[in-house]
Design an enzyme around this catalytic site. Sequence first.
Site, PDB file in Angstrom:
ATOM      1  N   ARG A  37       0.857  -1.178   0.000  1.00  0.00           N
ATOM      2  CA  ARG A  37       0.000   0.000   0.000  1.00  0.00           C
ATOM      3  C   ARG A  37       0.896   1.230   0.000  1.00  0.00           C
ATOM      4  O   ARG A  37       2.086   1.129   0.286  1.00  0.00           O
ATOM      5  CB  ARG A  37      -0.972   0.019   1.171  1.00  0.00           C
ATOM      6  CG  ARG A  37      -0.307   0.058   2.535  1.00  0.00           C
ATOM      7  CD  ARG A  37      -1.342  -0.065   3.652  1.00  0.00           C
ATOM      8  NE  ARG A  37      -2.376   0.950   3.543  1.00  0.00           N
ATOM      9  CZ  ARG A  37      -2.284   2.188   4.028  1.00  0.00           C
ATOM     10  NH1 ARG A  37      -1.193   2.568   4.673  1.00  0.00           N
ATOM     11  NH2 ARG A  37      -3.266   3.043   3.893  1.00  0.00           N
TER      12      ARG A  37
ATOM     13  N   TYR B 257      -4.938  15.930  10.695  1.00  0.00           N
ATOM     14  CA  TYR B 257      -4.197  14.744  11.150  1.00  0.00           C
ATOM     15  C   TYR B 257      -2.883  14.608  10.388  1.00  0.00           C
ATOM     16  O   TYR B 257      -1.855  14.222  10.938  1.00  0.00           O
ATOM     17  CB  TYR B 257      -5.045  13.482  10.971  1.00  0.00           C
ATOM     18  CG  TYR B 257      -4.285  12.230  11.328  1.00  0.00           C
ATOM     19  CD1 TYR B 257      -3.942  11.952  12.652  1.00  0.00           C
ATOM     20  CD2 TYR B 257      -3.859  11.350  10.346  1.00  0.00           C
ATOM     21  CE1 TYR B 257      -3.212  10.834  12.987  1.00  0.00           C
ATOM     22  CE2 TYR B 257      -3.125  10.223  10.660  1.00  0.00           C
ATOM     23  CZ  TYR B 257      -2.813   9.981  11.979  1.00  0.00           C
ATOM     24  OH  TYR B 257      -2.075   8.868  12.299  1.00  0.00           O
TER      25      TYR B 257
HETATM   26  C1  HEM Z   1      -3.123  -3.136   5.852  1.00  0.00           C
HETATM   27  C2  HEM Z   1      -2.334  -2.555   6.673  1.00  0.00           C
HETATM   28  C3  HEM Z   1      -2.389  -1.104   7.070  1.00  0.00           C
HETATM   29  C4  HEM Z   1      -3.280  -0.123   6.751  1.00  0.00           C
HETATM   30  C5  HEM Z   1      -4.532  -0.201   5.887  1.00  0.00           C
HETATM   31  C6  HEM Z   1      -2.820   1.082   7.418  1.00  0.00           C
HETATM   32  C7  HEM Z   1      -3.428   2.306   7.327  1.00  0.00           C
HETATM   33  C8  HEM Z   1      -2.991   3.464   7.906  1.00  0.00           C
HETATM   34  C9  HEM Z   1      -3.537   4.783   7.671  1.00  0.00           C
HETATM   35  C10 HEM Z   1      -4.695   5.086   6.733  1.00  0.00           C
HETATM   36  C11 HEM Z   1      -2.852   5.653   8.427  1.00  0.00           C
HETATM   37  C12 HEM Z   1      -3.029   7.180   8.448  1.00  0.00           C
HETATM   38  C13 HEM Z   1      -1.913   7.717   7.602  1.00  0.00           C
HETATM   39  C14 HEM Z   1      -1.941   9.196   7.239  1.00  0.00           C
HETATM   40  O1  HEM Z   1      -2.975   9.841   7.136  1.00  0.00           O
HETATM   41  O2  HEM Z   1      -0.872   9.745   6.951  1.00  0.00           O
HETATM   42  C15 HEM Z   1      -1.863   4.889   9.164  1.00  0.00           C
HETATM   43  C16 HEM Z   1      -0.985   5.424  10.058  1.00  0.00           C
HETATM   44  C17 HEM Z   1      -0.091   4.664  10.782  1.00  0.00           C
HETATM   45  N1  HEM Z   1       0.180   3.324  10.593  1.00  0.00           N
HETATM   46 FE1  HEM Z   1      -0.747   2.058   9.378  1.00  0.00          FE
HETATM   47  N2  HEM Z   1      -1.688   0.799   8.115  1.00  0.00           N
HETATM   48  C18 HEM Z   1      -1.400  -0.531   7.943  1.00  0.00           C
HETATM   49  C19 HEM Z   1      -0.358  -1.221   8.478  1.00  0.00           C
HETATM   50  C20 HEM Z   1       0.434  -0.753   9.480  1.00  0.00           C
HETATM   51  C21 HEM Z   1       1.354  -1.550  10.219  1.00  0.00           C
HETATM   52  C22 HEM Z   1       1.601  -3.041  10.033  1.00  0.00           C
HETATM   53  C23 HEM Z   1       1.951  -0.739  11.116  1.00  0.00           C
HETATM   54  C24 HEM Z   1       2.978  -1.216  12.091  1.00  0.00           C
HETATM   55  C25 HEM Z   1       3.698  -0.492  12.873  1.00  0.00           C
HETATM   56  C26 HEM Z   1       1.389   0.596  10.931  1.00  0.00           C
HETATM   57  C27 HEM Z   1       1.734   1.719  11.639  1.00  0.00           C
HETATM   58  C28 HEM Z   1       1.156   2.968  11.491  1.00  0.00           C
HETATM   59  C29 HEM Z   1       1.521   4.114  12.303  1.00  0.00           C
HETATM   60  C30 HEM Z   1       2.548   4.127  13.429  1.00  0.00           C
HETATM   61  C31 HEM Z   1       0.744   5.176  11.854  1.00  0.00           C
HETATM   62  C32 HEM Z   1       0.740   6.612  12.437  1.00  0.00           C
HETATM   63  C33 HEM Z   1      -0.228   6.599  13.617  1.00  0.00           C
HETATM   64  C34 HEM Z   1      -0.150   7.868  14.448  1.00  0.00           C
HETATM   65  O3  HEM Z   1      -0.494   8.950  13.963  1.00  0.00           O
HETATM   66  O4  HEM Z   1       0.262   7.773  15.608  1.00  0.00           O
HETATM   67  N3  HEM Z   1       0.474   0.544   9.924  1.00  0.00           N
HETATM   68  N4  HEM Z   1      -1.963   3.568   8.805  1.00  0.00           N
END
Ligand code: HEM
Length: 328
Positions: free
Chosen positions: A212, A309
């Site tokens: 992704r 955000y």
């Molecule tokens: C199918 C898998 C995943 C999807 C659909 C997903 C989706 C998302 C989305 C939509 C955001 C918001 C991003 C933005 O607006 O810039 C996000 C943030 C984030 N994702 Fe994921 N993600 C996935 C997997 C993971 C995994 C495996 C991790 C492992 C560490 C992860 C860690 C994070 C973190 C740390 C954030 C920032 C959160 C914050 O603001 O504190 N993501 N993700």
Amino acid sequence: MTRAATAGLADFPFPLVKDAYRYTANLQPGGQRQETEAGAWGGAITRAGPDYADLIAERARILRADPGRVITDPALRAAEWDTLRYLMRRLAAEYPAGFRYSETGERARWENRLLGSTADFTPGDPATLPCGPLEFIGRQVVEDLVLLDEREGHLWAEAGLVTFASGWSFPFVIGSSFQEIHGPVPRANADGVFTRAEAFLMALPPGQAYRRVNWAFQPFRVLDHSMDAAAAWMPEAARFLATATEEDIAQHVYLRVELQHLIRLETSGAVLFLIDTRFASLADLATVPAWAARVLAVLTDLPDDIADYKGLRVLRPRVIDCLRRLTE
Ligand code: HEM
């Protein structure tokens, strides 16, 4: 050569596929070549481009300053070795001129021609490497690495090496569940995006990779945009935004794209999360008129809660004005 190629965008994973952006899981199989207006990306899962050695050196610099960016767990030792073998095999298959990996009986040999180094070791025996297997492989790849373990019907981030986080803290996240990690993301939780994404990842067959893309804007090409390093980049970003001219915005504000891969490892069954970080300045983006038009449409339409955000409250109008002028 086209202007986009000169700007280094030929393999840039441009993330916006429609004129409006809302959160979705946006998952697709890894390793598929995707054509764009400037070239193509995505044919490989790992990346070893012209900036490979610079990125490896930047990672080493960050690890020297803050060794806490590597976190391991004895319970995930098998997954660490899985990660090392998976990535060494991948790099060797995807960049045969740069890397070679071979196993003979219990021994393995890793040759990294881009760094001019060789390692002979025994997979499964950490005493045969200069550091743990996750740190060893993390110092050979440009991607950030997180290992998620499945237990009690959920995924938990338990280990990794992350030096290039965008707006989050890896040490803070460690030990959290997939759902907890995504708690702060507006709308997507209510829409069930993360419940579906987690179920999808847990159903992923061993050996399969999905990908992704995620995106943000930031002043300056700062890789370590983590909360842990905020004291280093945040005041400078604030000063810049207070005084920047339109030309400064064009040259020094970047679209930051994360190409993320999610891989179910074969032996341990853990999920490996890889993040490759890329940048394109607004001036560079404007060399591909279709991309500039798409960014303009998305930013104009973006709901305020998503813009807030993503830290775009101050930047959004500046980026819009700048791209309008550049593409007039
Ligand atoms: C199918 C898998 C995943 C999807 C659909 C997903 C989706 C998302 C989305 C939509 C955001 C918001 C991003 C933005 O607006 O810039 C996000 C943030 C984030 N994702 Fe994921 N993600 C996935 C997997 C993971 C995994 C495996 C991790 C492992 C560490 C992860 C860690 C994070 C973190 C740390 C954030 C920032 C959160 C914050 O603001 O504190 N993501 N993700």
